[in-house]
Design a protein around this motif. Structure first.
Motif, PDB file in Angstrom:
ATOM      1  N   PRO A  55       0.238   7.151  -7.315  1.00 19.42           N
ATOM      2  CA  PRO A  55      -0.978   7.462  -6.535  1.00 19.42           C
ATOM      3  C   PRO A  55      -2.228   7.566  -7.399  1.00 19.42           C
ATOM      4  O   PRO A  55      -3.334   7.337  -6.913  1.00 19.42           O
ATOM      5  CB  PRO A  55      -0.649   8.811  -5.883  1.00 19.42           C
ATOM      6  N   TRP A  73       0.830  -1.203   0.000  1.00 20.68           N
ATOM      7  CA  TRP A  73       0.000   0.000   0.000  1.00 20.68           C
ATOM      8  C   TRP A  73       0.870   1.261   0.000  1.00 20.68           C
ATOM      9  O   TRP A  73       0.630   2.201  -0.762  1.00 20.68           O
ATOM     10  CB  TRP A  73      -0.900   0.005   1.244  1.00 20.68           C
ATOM     11  N   MET A  84      -3.629   4.031  -7.833  1.00 20.98           N
ATOM     12  CA  MET A  84      -4.238   3.573  -6.584  1.00 20.98           C
ATOM     13  C   MET A  84      -5.537   4.311  -6.300  1.00 20.98           C
ATOM     14  O   MET A  84      -6.514   3.721  -5.825  1.00 20.98           O
ATOM     15  CB  MET A  84      -3.263   3.760  -5.428  1.00 20.98           C
ATOM     16  N   GLY A  85      -5.566   5.609  -6.593  1.00 22.01           N
ATOM     17  CA  GLY A  85      -6.793   6.369  -6.385  1.00 22.01           C
ATOM     18  C   GLY A  85      -7.926   5.857  -7.263  1.00 22.01           C
ATOM     19  O   GLY A  85      -9.073   5.725  -6.814  1.00 22.01           O
ATOM     20  N   SER A 125       1.242   3.637  -3.384  1.00 22.20           N
ATOM     21  CA  SER A 125       0.656   4.971  -3.226  1.00 22.20           C
ATOM     22  C   SER A 125       1.681   6.063  -3.465  1.00 22.20           C
ATOM     23  O   SER A 125       1.346   7.149  -3.957  1.00 22.20           O
ATOM     24  CB  SER A 125       0.047   5.119  -1.825  1.00 22.20           C
TER      25      SER A 125
END
Length: 460
Positions: A89, A81, A92-93, A85
Motif C-alpha cells: 500500500p 488495484w 501505491m499511495g 494495494s
C-alpha cells in the motif's frame, strides 16, 4: 509502517500480483491496444474491397476480443488495484500522490473506451451501406482510445524504473516523461500489434474453413500484419534495453551468476530473442505460403506471444530491484530516506501494528517474526514460493545446523553481495532477533499468517 501486513505464505505476495497482472497485460495488449486496430484494419479492408468475407472475419475477431476484454480484462484490471494495494500500500499511495491526474485522465479515457467498444460492437450489423464508413471511423477512434490508456499507464511503469528529474523537482510532467517512458512505449506499442496478429491467427482457425480462399487470404493478411510490426518491435526493444539504468541492467548479469535456482534468469534474454524469431518465422511462412500452413502453426504464435510478454514482464520486475520505485522506495515498501531513522530506532518502534514493541531474551523469536513480516514478506515466504527456509537450506545444506551469528552477519551485508536485495532496515537488536527467528524455522515448520488471518496484533 502504519498498516497491518497482508501476507500469503504459500503463494507469495509477488506471485499473486504477477498472475493477475500478466493475464491483464496479455488481454490488454493483444485484444485492446493491438486487437482493436487490427479489427479496424480488417473492417476498412472489407469496405474498400467490397468483400463481405473480411467484414465477417473482423466481426469474429471483435466478438472474441470484446467478450474477453469486458469480462476477464476488466476483472483483472480491478484485481491489479486490489492486490497491489493489499501487498504494498505504501508504493501505491506514493504513486497515487505523484500520478493522481494521470490516473484521473486514464480513468476518463477508459470510460470513453468502454462506451466506444460497446457502441462499436452493438452497431456493427446495424450500420451498413452508407453508414459503414462512419462505423469504420469509429473503430479508428476506439483504437486511439485503447492506445491512450496504455500510454498513460506506461508512464507510471517506467517511472518506477527511473524517476529521472522527478527526484529533484517533483513535478507531474517530470515524472511522466521520465527517461524510460518513450523507449518502453516504443516497444510495447508494436509488441501489442504483434500479439494481436498472433491471436488473430489462432481465432482464424475457428473463423475459417481449412483449404478455403478465405483461410488463405486471412493467414496471408494476418502474417503480413505481424511481419510489418516485428521490426519496429525489435527496434523499440533495443532502444528500451539501452534506456534501462545501468544499475538495473547489471541486476540481470548478477542473477546469471548468483541465482542458480532461478533458471529463468540464465535464459531470459535467450527466451526473448528465440520467441521473437519463432513468431517472425511462422509469420513469414504464413505470408509466403499461406495455403500450406498447418493448424498448429496458426495457434503457436499466440502461445509464443504469451511466453514473450510473460518473460519480458518477469525480467522488467526483477531488474527494478531492490526498489519498487527506483531511488525512492525499496521493494519492502520502506522509503530510502526513512532508513537512517529506522536503523537507529528500530522497525518495531515505528510500527503501528505489532505484537512486540521492545525486544527481550524471552520474546526474541516473536520479535524476529514481526521484523520478518515487516521487512521481508513483500518478497519472501517461510515455506512457499521464494521461501526463506529453501534459501537457507541451500546455503547450509540439508543437515547442517544454521548458525545464528552467521545469518545475522549475512542479513546485514546481503545487499552488497546481492544488490537486488534491499539493505536491512532495522536496528542491530532487530537484526539479531530476525536471525533468531530464521534459525527457529529450521526445526519449526510454522506458516507465517498475515493480518488477514490472524487479525491485527497491537501492543500499546
Amino acid at each position: 509502517m502504519d498498516l497491518p501486513v497482508f501476507h500469503l505464505d504459500v503463494l507469495n505476495n509477488r506471485m499473486l500480483i504477477a498472475i493477475i497482472a500478466v493475464l491483464h497485460v496479455v488481454i490488454n495488449h493483444a485484444m485492446a491496444v493491438g486487437g482493436i486496430p487490427l479489427v479496424s484494419y480488417l473492417e476498412r479492408r472489407g469496405v474498400r474491397t467490397g468483400d463481405d468475407a473480411w467484414d465477417k472475419l473482423a466481426f469474429r475477431l471483435l466478438t472474441v476480443f470484446f467478450v474477453i476484454t469486458t469480462t476477464v480484462g476488466a476483472l483483472t484490471g480491478v484485481g491489479i488495484w486490489f492486490s497491489t494495494s493489499l501487498v504494498n500500500p505504501y508504493a501505491m499511495g506514493s504513486l497515487l500522490r505523484v500520478f493522481f491526474w494521470t490516473w484521473f485522465t486514464e480513468w476518463l479515457v477508459f470510460v470513453t473506451e468502454v462506451v466506444l467498444i460497446l457502441a462499436y460492437y452493438l452497431t456493427w450489423k446495424k450500420w451498413t451501406g452508407p453508414r459503414k464508413r462512419a462505423h469504420a471511423r469509429m473503430g479508428v477512434v476506439l483504437s486511439i482510445a485503447s492506445w491512450a490508456t496504455m500510454a498513460l499507464i506506461v508512464s507510471i511503469l517506467s517511472f518506477m524504473m527511473d524517476p529521472g528529474s522527478w527526484q529533484s523537482n517533483r513535478t507531474l510532467f517530470s515524472g511522466m516523461f521520465n527517461p524510460v517512458y518513450l523507449p518502453q512505449l516504443a516497444f510495447r506499442t508494436p509488441l501489442a500489434m504483434v500479439m494481436a496478429g498472433a491471436f488473430g491467427l489462432a481465432i482464424a482457425v475457428g473463423a475459417t474453413d481449412a483449404g478455403t480462399e478465405l483461410r488463405t487470404n486471412a493467414v496471408r493478411t494476418l502474417s503480413r500484419w505481424i511481419l510489418a510490426w516485428i521490426l519496429p518491435c525489435a527496434a523499440g526493444g533495443i532502444w528500451y534495453a539501452h534506456a534501462v539504468p545501468s544499475a538495473m541492467a547489471s541486476n540481470l548479469a548478477v542473477a546469471l551468476l548468483t541465482q542458480a535456482l532461478e533458471g529463468w534468469s540464465r535464459t531470459a534474454l535467450g527466451v526473448l530473442a528465440a520467441v521473437s524469431a519463432a513468431i517472425a518465422l511462422l509469420a513469414l511462412w504464413g505470408a509466403v505460403r499461406p495455403n500450406e500452413v498447418h493448424t498448429w502453426a496458426l495457434i503457436a504464435p499466440a502461445f509464443l506471444a504469451v511466453l514473450l510478454i510473460g518473460t519480458f514482464e518477469r525480467v522488467r520486475e526483477f531488474i527494478r530491484k531492490p526498489y519498487t520505485i527506483a531511488g525512492y522506495m525499496y521493494a519492502n515498501g520502506i522509503r530510502k530516506d526513512d532508513y537512517p531513522m529506522l536503523q537507529r530506532d528500530g522497525l518495531l518502534a515505528h510500527a503501528t501494528y505489532t505484537s512486540v514493541r521492545r525486544i527481550t531474551p524471552e520474546n526474541e523469536v516473536d520479535a524476529g517474526r514481526e521484523v520478518f513480516a515487516l521487512a521481508c514478506t513483500r518478497c519472501h515466504t517461510t515455506d512457499g514460493v521464494n521461501g526463506i527456509r529453501d534459501v537457507l537450506t541451500t546455503l547450509y545444506g540439508p543437515d547442517k545446523p544454521w548458525d545464528r551469528d552467521a545469518i545475522g552477519a549475512y542479513v546485514g551485508a546481503m545487499h552488497t553481495t546481492r544488490p537486488f536485495m534491499p539493505p536491512f532496515p532495522g536496528s542491530e537488536l532487530e537484526k539479531r532477533a530476525l536471525a533468531a527467528y530464521l534459525v527457529h524455522l529450521q526445526d519449526h515448520r510454522e506458516p507465517l499468517e498475515g493480518a488477514q488471518v490472524t487479525g491485527v496484533r497491537v501492543e500499546r
